[in-house]
Scaffold this active site. Structure first.
Site, PDB file in Angstrom:
ATOM      1  N   ALA A   1       0.841  -1.203   0.000  1.00  0.00           N
ATOM      2  CA  ALA A   1       0.000   0.000   0.000  1.00  0.00           C
ATOM      3  C   ALA A   1       0.872   1.249   0.000  1.00  0.00           C
ATOM      4  O   ALA A   1       1.852   1.326   0.752  1.00  0.00           O
ATOM      5  CB  ALA A   1      -0.915  -0.007   1.217  1.00  0.00           C
ATOM      6  N   HIS A   2       0.517   2.210  -0.855  1.00  0.00           N
ATOM      7  CA  HIS A   2       1.271   3.458  -0.906  1.00  0.00           C
ATOM      8  C   HIS A   2       0.450   4.566  -1.532  1.00  0.00           C
ATOM      9  O   HIS A   2      -0.461   4.336  -2.309  1.00  0.00           O
ATOM     10  CB  HIS A   2       2.603   3.294  -1.627  1.00  0.00           C
ATOM     11  CG  HIS A   2       2.512   2.820  -3.044  1.00  0.00           C
ATOM     12  ND1 HIS A   2       2.194   1.522  -3.391  1.00  0.00           N
ATOM     13  CD2 HIS A   2       2.700   3.475  -4.221  1.00  0.00           C
ATOM     14  CE1 HIS A   2       2.209   1.399  -4.700  1.00  0.00           C
ATOM     15  NE2 HIS A   2       2.501   2.578  -5.237  1.00  0.00           N
TER      16      HIS A   2
END
Length: 129
Positions: free
Chosen positions: A92-93
């Site tokens: 996740a980013h």
């Protein structure tokens, strides 16, 4: 297998950090689409941002938001855009993108920037935090 971002968190792969807490890390994208392109990640490896538990998701966005004033002081722009795509790295980013036009948000184009320029830019952002 650990994602490239987990390897950055552990120090196995170097990065140009701009901010860090116990839970999160923000660093300059090694292949930016704009000058000052920052990646903001949770240190825990979760592939899909919408799989983060609600509290961690909110704290991630608040951490990302805390970087914006320093980014705006460092890189002249009309706005800092936010993008979540999640296809390039299974971790996740959030992308923070200094923008002056919609063309600046084109993920198919990369800008050229040296390692020295990235290091200097990261230092300037950190000093403006």
């Amino acid at each position: 297998m650990a994602s490239i971002f987990s390897k950055i968190v552990s120090g196995e792969i170097p990065s140009f950090k701009v901010a860090e807490t116990e839970e999160f890390l923000a660093f300059l994208d090694a292949f930016p689409i704009t000058k000052g392109h920052v990646l903001v990640i949770p240190k825990v490896e979760v592939d899909y941002i919408f799989d983060l538990d609600e509290s961690l998701y909110i704290r991630l966005l608040l951490f990302a938001r805390s970087i914006v004033p320093a980014l705006e002081k460092t890189v002249p722009c009309k706005r800092v855009g936010v993008s979540v795509i999640g296809l390039e790295v299974p971790h996740a980013h959030v992308h923070l993108l200094p923008l002056n036009s919609m063309a600046d948000a084109d993920f198919t184009k990369k800008i050229e920037i040296t390692q020295e320029e990235l290091a200097e830019l990261a230092e300037k952002i950190r000093s403006n935090m």
